[in-house]
Design an enzyme around this catalytic site. Structure first.
Site, PDB file in Angstrom:
ATOM      1  N   ASN A   9      27.503  59.737  37.234  1.00  0.00           N
ATOM      2  CA  ASN A   9      26.469  58.937  37.895  1.00  0.00           C
ATOM      3  C   ASN A   9      25.753  58.147  36.801  1.00  0.00           C
ATOM      4  O   ASN A   9      24.974  58.709  36.035  1.00  0.00           O
ATOM      5  CB  ASN A   9      25.495  59.885  38.621  1.00  0.00           C
ATOM      6  N   LYS A  11      23.539  56.003  37.101  1.00  0.00           N
ATOM      7  CA  LYS A  11      22.134  55.693  37.467  1.00  0.00           C
ATOM      8  C   LYS A  11      21.838  54.222  37.170  1.00  0.00           C
ATOM      9  O   LYS A  11      22.734  53.393  37.284  1.00  0.00           O
ATOM     10  CB  LYS A  11      21.180  56.655  36.768  1.00  0.00           C
ATOM     11  N   HIS A  97      20.668  61.789  46.521  1.00  0.00           N
ATOM     12  CA  HIS A  97      20.323  62.213  45.152  1.00  0.00           C
ATOM     13  C   HIS A  97      18.822  62.502  45.098  1.00  0.00           C
ATOM     14  O   HIS A  97      18.034  61.825  45.775  1.00  0.00           O
ATOM     15  CB  HIS A  97      20.701  61.112  44.147  1.00  0.00           C
ATOM     16  N   GLU A  99      16.651  61.731  43.074  1.00  0.00           N
ATOM     17  CA  GLU A  99      15.824  60.569  42.713  1.00  0.00           C
ATOM     18  C   GLU A  99      15.595  59.673  43.927  1.00  0.00           C
ATOM     19  O   GLU A  99      14.558  59.009  44.034  1.00  0.00           O
ATOM     20  CB  GLU A  99      16.487  59.814  41.548  1.00  0.00           C
ATOM     21  N   GLU A 169      22.277  70.018  42.541  1.00  0.00           N
ATOM     22  CA  GLU A 169      21.574  69.538  41.347  1.00  0.00           C
ATOM     23  C   GLU A 169      20.128  70.019  41.388  1.00  0.00           C
ATOM     24  O   GLU A 169      19.283  69.409  42.066  1.00  0.00           O
ATOM     25  CB  GLU A 169      21.573  68.002  41.310  1.00  0.00           C
ATOM     26  N   GLY A 175      18.248  65.579  33.635  1.00  0.00           N
ATOM     27  CA  GLY A 175      17.744  64.762  32.533  1.00  0.00           C
ATOM     28  C   GLY A 175      16.772  65.494  31.633  1.00  0.00           C
ATOM     29  O   GLY A 175      16.095  64.894  30.808  1.00  0.00           O
ATOM     30  N   SER A 213      22.019  68.102  33.503  1.00  0.00           N
ATOM     31  CA  SER A 213      22.193  68.333  32.063  1.00  0.00           C
ATOM     32  C   SER A 213      23.544  68.946  31.694  1.00  0.00           C
ATOM     33  O   SER A 213      23.638  69.751  30.761  1.00  0.00           O
ATOM     34  CB  SER A 213      21.049  69.188  31.502  1.00  0.00           C
TER      35      SER A 213
HETATM   36  P1  13P Z   1      21.825  64.461  33.830  1.00  0.00           P
HETATM   37  O1  13P Z   1      23.247  64.893  33.612  1.00  0.00           O
HETATM   38  O2  13P Z   1      21.418  63.300  32.988  1.00  0.00           O
HETATM   39  O3  13P Z   1      20.873  65.612  33.781  1.00  0.00           O
HETATM   40  O4  13P Z   1      21.751  63.903  35.351  1.00  0.00           O
HETATM   41  C1  13P Z   1      22.249  64.674  36.377  1.00  0.00           C
HETATM   42  C2  13P Z   1      22.280  63.863  37.610  1.00  0.00           C
HETATM   43  O5  13P Z   1      21.244  63.561  38.187  1.00  0.00           O
HETATM   44  C3  13P Z   1      23.582  63.393  38.096  1.00  0.00           C
HETATM   45  O6  13P Z   1      23.473  62.865  39.373  1.00  0.00           O
END
Ligand code: 13P
Length: 251
Positions: A9, A11, A97, A99, A169, A175, A213
Site C-alpha cells: 500500500n 498510500k 483502511h 486511515e 491491521e 507506521g 510495520s
Molecule cells: P506500515 O507498514 O507503514 O506500518 O503501514 C501499514 C499499512 O497501513 C498498510 O496498509
C-alpha cells in the site's frame, strides 16, 4: 490451499519519477512464489499498469487501488468507481483502511456497501479491519473485530465469502515501528478465520493478511503463524529490496 499474498500500500507517496523507478525495480526482481500486488495512488494507476505490462509482468504483479466509491456513477466529486478501477486494470482494491475510517469517517456500513459494489463488477476487495490502542488496552479487540466483520455478514451473500480477502491491521502498529507480536496477530487471525468459516461456504479462498510495520526483519515470524496468509505492507513497500525480501519470506 491459500496462496500467500503480499500487497504494497503505497498510500499518498510518490512522484512520476519515483514511481517509474519503483516499478522498474519490481519487474526486474526475481519472482517469489507468493502472489504480489501493488496499490499506488489512483493518479498513478495507468503509469504503473503500463510499467508492468511493458515487462509482460501483469501476471507477476497485480494492480490494486486504495479506495473505491460505494456508488455506481454520478455526482460524487473526487471518487473513483469500481468500473473505472476495472477499466484501469485493477484486480484488487483496499477497502476500509483505518486511515479512511479515521480521517474520512468511513463506517462499517459504508465498507460493506463498497464491498458489494466491487463484487458486482468482479473486483476483489481487501477489507481492512483492526482496533485502536485504546480498544486494545480496554480489552475489546475481539468485540471490535466482530463488529467490523458483522457489517459484512449482513450484506455479503454466503457464496461471496470467498471473493474477498481481509487485512488485519492494528491501528497502533501502523507506521509506528511497533508491530503486533506474531502471537497477538494469530489470536485475531484465528477469530477472523472462524468467522469466515461460519459465514461462507469455504475458508480456503479468503486470505487473511497482517499489516502494521511489517518489514524484512519481522515478516518471517509472522508468516509462520497458521492463519497469517500474507501481508499488507506500507512503508517497506516503497523500497524494492525490502518489499521483495518480505515476499520471499511468504514463500
Ligand atoms: P506500515 O507498514 O507503514 O506500518 O503501514 C501499514 C499499512 O497501513 C498498510 O496498509
Amino acid at each position: 490451499m491459500r496462496r500467500p499474498l503480499v500487497a504494497g500500500n503505497w498510500k499518498m507517496n510518490g512522484t512520476v519519477t519515483s514511481v517509474e523507478a519503483l516499478v522498474t525495480g519490481l519487474v526486474s526482481a526475481d519472482s517469489p512464489s507468493c502472489e504480489l500486488l501493488v496499490c499506488p495512488p489512483s493518479v498513478f494507476l495507468a503509469q504503473v499498469r503500463a510499467g508492468l505490462s511493458v515487462a509482460g509482468d501483469e501476471e507477476k504483479i497485480g494492480l490494486g487501488a486504495q479506495d473505491v466509491s460505494q456508488y455506481e456513477s454520478g455526482a460524487f466529486t473526487g471518487e473513483n468507481s469500481a468500473d473505472m478501477l476495472v477499466e484501469f486494470g485493477c484486480r484488487y482494491v483496499l477497502i476500509g483502511h483505518s486511515e479512511r475510517r479515521q480521517y474520512h469517517g468511513e463506517s462499517d456500513d459504508a465498507v460493506a456497501a463498497k464491498v458489494e459494489r466491487c463484487l458486482a463488477v468482479g473486483l476483489r476487495p481487501i477489507v481492512c479491519i483492526g482496533e485502536t490502542l485504546e480498544q486494545r488496552r480496554n480489552g475489546s479487540v475481539l468485540t471490535i473485530i466482530a463488529q467490523q466483520l458483522g457489517a459484512l455478514a449482513q450484506t455479503v451473500a454466503r457464496e461471496d465469502w470467498g471473493r474477498f480477502d481481509i487485512a488485519y491491521e492494528p491501528v497502533w502498529a501502523i507506521g509506528t515501528g511497533e508491530r503486533a507480536t506474531p502471537e497477538q496477530a494469530q489470536e485475531v487471525h484465528a477469530m477472523v478465520r472462524s468467522t469466515i468459516t461460519d459465514h461462507g461456504d469455504s475458508e480456503d479462498f479468503t486470505r487473511i493478511l497482517y499489516g502494521g510495520s511489517v518489514n524484512d526483519d519481522n515478516a518471517k515470524a509472522l508468516f509462520e503463524m497458521a492463519d497469517i496468509d500474507g501481508a499488507l505492507v506500507g512503508g517497506a513497500s516503497l523500497n524494492v529490496q525490502s518489499f521483495m525480501s518480505i515476499a520471499e519470506c511468504a514463500g
